[in-house]
Motif scaffolding. Structure first.
Motif, PDB file in Angstrom:
ATOM      1  N   ILE A 122       3.743 -10.616  34.803  1.00 12.14           N
ATOM      2  CA  ILE A 122       3.352 -11.179  36.108  1.00 12.14           C
ATOM      3  C   ILE A 122       4.523 -11.936  36.720  1.00 12.14           C
ATOM      4  CG2 ILE A 122       1.842 -12.855  37.258  1.00 12.14           C
ATOM      5  CD1 ILE A 122      -0.279 -12.120  35.090  1.00 12.14           C
ATOM      6  N   SER A 123       5.228 -12.692  35.889  1.00 11.99           N
ATOM      7  CA  SER A 123       6.387 -13.443  36.357  1.00 11.99           C
ATOM      8  C   SER A 123       7.465 -12.517  36.910  1.00 11.99           C
ATOM      9  CB  SER A 123       6.938 -14.292  35.206  1.00 11.99           C
ATOM     10  OG  SER A 123       8.088 -14.994  35.608  1.00 11.99           O
ATOM     11  N   VAL A 124       7.731 -11.429  36.186  1.00 12.16           N
ATOM     12  CA  VAL A 124       8.737 -10.452  36.633  1.00 12.16           C
ATOM     13  C   VAL A 124       8.276  -9.750  37.899  1.00 12.16           C
ATOM     14  CG1 VAL A 124       9.817  -8.241  36.026  1.00 12.16           C
ATOM     15  CG2 VAL A 124       9.749 -10.097  34.348  1.00 12.16           C
ATOM     16  N   LEU A 125       7.033  -9.310  37.914  1.00 10.72           N
ATOM     17  CA  LEU A 125       6.510  -8.529  39.031  1.00 10.72           C
ATOM     18  C   LEU A 125       6.454  -9.332  40.326  1.00 10.72           C
ATOM     19  CD1 LEU A 125       5.242  -5.797  39.876  1.00 10.72           C
ATOM     20  CD2 LEU A 125       3.033  -6.721  39.187  1.00 10.72           C
ATOM     21  N   TYR A 126       6.002 -10.576  40.250  1.00 11.54           N
ATOM     22  CA  TYR A 126       5.811 -11.373  41.464  1.00 11.54           C
ATOM     23  C   TYR A 126       6.879 -12.443  41.670  1.00 11.54           C
ATOM     24  CZ  TYR A 126       1.284  -9.125  41.700  1.00 11.54           C
ATOM     25  OH  TYR A 126       0.281  -8.190  41.772  1.00 11.54           O
ATOM     26  N   GLY A 127       7.816 -12.583  40.737  1.00 16.98           N
ATOM     27  CA  GLY A 127       8.871 -13.578  40.879  1.00 16.98           C
ATOM     28  C   GLY A 127       8.375 -15.012  40.733  1.00 16.98           C
ATOM     29  N   SER A 128       7.271 -15.191  40.027  1.00 18.12           N
ATOM     30  CA  SER A 128       6.714 -16.529  39.811  1.00 18.12           C
ATOM     31  C   SER A 128       7.379 -17.169  38.602  1.00 18.12           C
ATOM     32  CB  SER A 128       5.208 -16.448  39.547  1.00 18.12           C
ATOM     33  OG  SER A 128       4.561 -15.795  40.599  1.00 18.12           O
ATOM     34  N   PRO A 129       7.546 -18.486  38.619  1.00 19.31           N
ATOM     35  CA  PRO A 129       8.108 -19.156  37.442  1.00 19.31           C
ATOM     36  C   PRO A 129       7.160 -19.034  36.242  1.00 19.31           C
ATOM     37  CG  PRO A 129       7.686 -20.743  39.209  1.00 19.31           C
ATOM     38  CD  PRO A 129       7.297 -19.404  39.717  1.00 19.31           C
ATOM     39  N   TYR A 130       7.720 -18.734  35.098  1.00 20.77           N
ATOM     40  CA  TYR A 130       6.940 -18.453  33.892  1.00 20.77           C
ATOM     41  C   TYR A 130       6.119 -19.660  33.427  1.00 20.77           C
ATOM     42  CZ  TYR A 130       5.834 -16.689  29.223  1.00 20.77           C
ATOM     43  OH  TYR A 130       5.170 -16.279  28.099  1.00 20.77           O
ATOM     44  N   GLY A 131       6.723 -20.834  33.381  1.00 22.63           N
ATOM     45  CA  GLY A 131       6.063 -22.028  32.835  1.00 22.63           C
ATOM     46  C   GLY A 131       4.749 -22.374  33.514  1.00 22.63           C
ATOM     47  N   PRO A 132       4.746 -22.587  34.824  1.00 22.86           N
ATOM     48  CA  PRO A 132       3.486 -22.914  35.501  1.00 22.86           C
ATOM     49  C   PRO A 132       2.455 -21.779  35.401  1.00 22.86           C
ATOM     50  CG  PRO A 132       5.334 -23.453  36.907  1.00 22.86           C
ATOM     51  CD  PRO A 132       5.886 -22.718  35.724  1.00 22.86           C
ATOM     52  N   LEU A 133       2.921 -20.563  35.447  1.00 26.38           N
ATOM     53  CA  LEU A 133       2.033 -19.407  35.314  1.00 26.38           C
ATOM     54  C   LEU A 133       1.385 -19.394  33.926  1.00 26.38           C
ATOM     55  CD1 LEU A 133       1.140 -16.905  36.874  1.00 26.38           C
ATOM     56  CD2 LEU A 133       3.135 -15.723  35.982  1.00 26.38           C
ATOM     57  N   PHE A 134       2.192 -19.684  32.919  1.00 23.57           N
ATOM     58  CA  PHE A 134       1.695 -19.759  31.548  1.00 23.57           C
ATOM     59  C   PHE A 134       0.582 -20.803  31.428  1.00 23.57           C
ATOM     60  CE2 PHE A 134       1.757 -21.663  27.328  1.00 23.57           C
ATOM     61  CZ  PHE A 134       1.724 -20.551  26.494  1.00 23.57           C
ATOM     62  N   LEU A 135       0.813 -21.963  32.012  1.00 25.71           N
ATOM     63  CA  LEU A 135      -0.184 -23.042  31.931  1.00 25.71           C
ATOM     64  C   LEU A 135      -1.495 -22.653  32.601  1.00 25.71           C
ATOM     65  CD1 LEU A 135       2.026 -26.215  32.493  1.00 25.71           C
ATOM     66  CD2 LEU A 135       0.969 -25.420  30.371  1.00 25.71           C
ATOM     67  N   THR A 136      -1.432 -22.022  33.752  1.00 21.07           N
ATOM     68  CA  THR A 136      -2.673 -21.638  34.436  1.00 21.07           C
ATOM     69  C   THR A 136      -3.410 -20.541  33.674  1.00 21.07           C
ATOM     70  OG1 THR A 136      -1.581 -20.027  35.889  1.00 21.07           O
ATOM     71  CG2 THR A 136      -1.802 -22.274  36.713  1.00 21.07           C
ATOM     72  N   ARG A 137      -2.678 -19.691  32.986  1.00 24.38           N
ATOM     73  CA  ARG A 137      -3.308 -18.594  32.253  1.00 24.38           C
ATOM     74  C   ARG A 137      -3.917 -19.037  30.916  1.00 24.38           C
ATOM     75  NH1 ARG A 137      -2.736 -13.413  33.006  1.00 24.38           N
ATOM     76  NH2 ARG A 137      -2.148 -12.997  30.852  1.00 24.38           N
ATOM     77  N   THR A 138      -3.598 -20.232  30.447  1.00 23.98           N
ATOM     78  CA  THR A 138      -4.179 -20.710  29.187  1.00 23.98           C
ATOM     79  C   THR A 138      -5.697 -20.901  29.306  1.00 23.98           C
ATOM     80  OG1 THR A 138      -3.678 -23.020  29.721  1.00 23.98           O
ATOM     81  CG2 THR A 138      -2.077 -21.835  28.360  1.00 23.98           C
ATOM     82  N   ILE A 139      -6.180 -21.232  30.483  1.00 25.11           N
ATOM     83  CA  ILE A 139      -7.617 -21.428  30.682  1.00 25.11           C
ATOM     84  C   ILE A 139      -8.358 -20.100  30.489  1.00 25.11           C
ATOM     85  CG2 ILE A 139      -9.410 -22.064  32.350  1.00 25.11           C
ATOM     86  CD1 ILE A 139      -7.198 -23.932  33.591  1.00 25.11           C
ATOM     87  N   SER A 140      -7.888 -19.052  31.142  1.00 21.01           N
ATOM     88  CA  SER A 140      -8.550 -17.748  30.990  1.00 21.01           C
ATOM     89  C   SER A 140      -8.409 -17.227  29.564  1.00 21.01           C
ATOM     90  CB  SER A 140      -7.996 -16.729  31.982  1.00 21.01           C
ATOM     91  OG  SER A 140      -6.663 -16.391  31.687  1.00 21.01           O
ATOM     92  N   THR A 141      -7.299 -17.536  28.925  1.00 24.20           N
ATOM     93  CA  THR A 141      -7.099 -17.117  27.538  1.00 24.20           C
ATOM     94  C   THR A 141      -8.118 -17.792  26.624  1.00 24.20           C
ATOM     95  OG1 THR A 141      -4.742 -16.744  27.922  1.00 24.20           O
ATOM     96  CG2 THR A 141      -5.435 -17.050  25.637  1.00 24.20           C
ATOM     97  N   ALA A 142      -8.349 -19.064  26.818  1.00 26.03           N
ATOM     98  CA  ALA A 142      -9.335 -19.783  26.003  1.00 26.03           C
ATOM     99  C   ALA A 142     -10.727 -19.199  26.192  1.00 26.03           C
ATOM    100  CB  ALA A 142      -9.323 -21.271  26.354  1.00 26.03           C
ATOM    101  N   VAL A 143     -11.084 -18.894  27.428  1.00 29.36           N
ATOM    102  CA  VAL A 143     -12.387 -18.288  27.709  1.00 29.36           C
ATOM    103  C   VAL A 143     -12.497 -16.920  27.040  1.00 29.36           C
ATOM    104  CG1 VAL A 143     -13.844 -17.328  29.544  1.00 29.36           C
ATOM    105  CG2 VAL A 143     -12.739 -19.553  29.860  1.00 29.36           C
ATOM    106  N   MET A 144     -11.441 -16.121  27.145  1.00 27.67           N
ATOM    107  CA  MET A 144     -11.474 -14.773  26.575  1.00 27.67           C
ATOM    108  C   MET A 144     -11.482 -14.805  25.053  1.00 27.67           C
ATOM    109  SD  MET A 144     -12.026 -12.595  28.847  1.00 27.67           S
ATOM    110  CE  MET A 144     -11.827 -11.150  27.834  1.00 27.67           C
ATOM    111  N   ILE A 145     -10.821 -15.760  24.442  1.00 27.76           N
ATOM    112  CA  ILE A 145     -10.848 -15.866  22.978  1.00 27.76           C
ATOM    113  C   ILE A 145     -12.291 -16.057  22.511  1.00 27.76           C
ATOM    114  CG2 ILE A 145     -10.270 -17.382  21.040  1.00 27.76           C
ATOM    115  CD1 ILE A 145      -7.475 -17.716  22.326  1.00 27.76           C
ATOM    116  N   ALA A 146     -12.980 -17.010  23.105  1.00 28.05           N
ATOM    117  CA  ALA A 146     -14.370 -17.267  22.718  1.00 28.05           C
ATOM    118  C   ALA A 146     -15.247 -16.044  22.998  1.00 28.05           C
ATOM    119  CB  ALA A 146     -14.902 -18.488  23.459  1.00 28.05           C
ATOM    120  N   ALA A 147     -15.107 -15.474  24.178  1.00 28.00           N
ATOM    121  CA  ALA A 147     -15.935 -14.324  24.562  1.00 28.00           C
ATOM    122  C   ALA A 147     -15.684 -13.126  23.649  1.00 28.00           C
ATOM    123  CB  ALA A 147     -15.664 -13.948  26.011  1.00 28.00           C
ATOM    124  N   GLN A 148     -14.424 -12.872  23.315  1.00 30.70           N
ATOM    125  CA  GLN A 148     -14.109 -11.719  22.480  1.00 30.70           C
ATOM    126  C   GLN A 148     -14.590 -11.903  21.045  1.00 30.70           C
ATOM    127  OE1 GLN A 148      -9.933 -10.772  22.974  1.00 30.70           O
ATOM    128  NE2 GLN A 148     -10.356  -9.566  24.803  1.00 30.70           N
TER     129      GLN A 148
END
Length: 168
Positions: A122-148
């Motif tokens: 996502i960072s490469v494709l959209y040119g977004s900084p990796y760090g802030p993107l990583f932090l925002t994606r941790t929430i969805s990752t936590a939800v998906m871990i429990a759901a999976q």
């Protein structure tokens, strides 16, 4: 032997179609993450047939879904990640499905492949900084871990019962 191969190909084809439907139409998308049940057909392929068929189902589903029903620009990195996820599901879950193996597969897929690798794409494709993107994606990752973990735990019990009934 030929009948088994045909049956397997038909089943895998149906799993590809189901994955595309679940992933593209039955999930909650945001621009940098998606929460849904698109992993279920890939896990079914992994449990029933192993790592390589699961990787094919995941990679082919991602590619065909991106071409037929694009959400954004096609990027082959996501297809690579999807195939790797199918491979991981198969390695962990094909022969045995214990809670430890389910947890290990979910951890590798969500923490390494989804959180680290897909965040990079996502960072490469959209040119977004990796760090802030990583932090925002941790929430969805936590939800998906429990759901999976819950979904796969229940699903493997059903598949196990189905397999036992089919062989009796």
């Amino acid at each position: 032997m030929k009948k088994q191969k045909t049956s397997m190909l038909v089943t895998l084809g149906m799993l590809v179609a189901i994955e595309i439907i679940l992933s593209r139409f039955c999930s909650i998308p945001a621009w940098n993450f998606k929460i849904g049940l698109g992993f279920v057909p890939v896990v079914v392929a992994a449990v029933l047939y192993g790592p390589v068929p699961a990787a094919v189902v995941a990679g082919l589903s991602d590619f065909l879904g991106a071409i037929m029903f694009p959400i954004g620009p096609y990027f082959p990195g996501f297809t690579l990640t999807a195939a790797l996820m199918g491979l991981v599901w198969g390695v962990f879950l094909h022969k045995r499905q214990t809670m430890a193996r389910i947890g290990g597969a979910v951890a590798v897929n969500q923490l390494v492949l989804s959180l680290l690798l897909n965040t990079l794409w996502i960072s490469v494709l959209y040119g977004s900084p990796y760090g802030p993107l990583f932090l925002t994606r941790t929430i969805s990752t936590a939800v998906m871990i429990a759901a999976q973990v819950v979904t796969i735990g229940l699903m493997t019990k059903v598949l196990g019962h189905f397999g036992k009934k089919a062989t009796v």
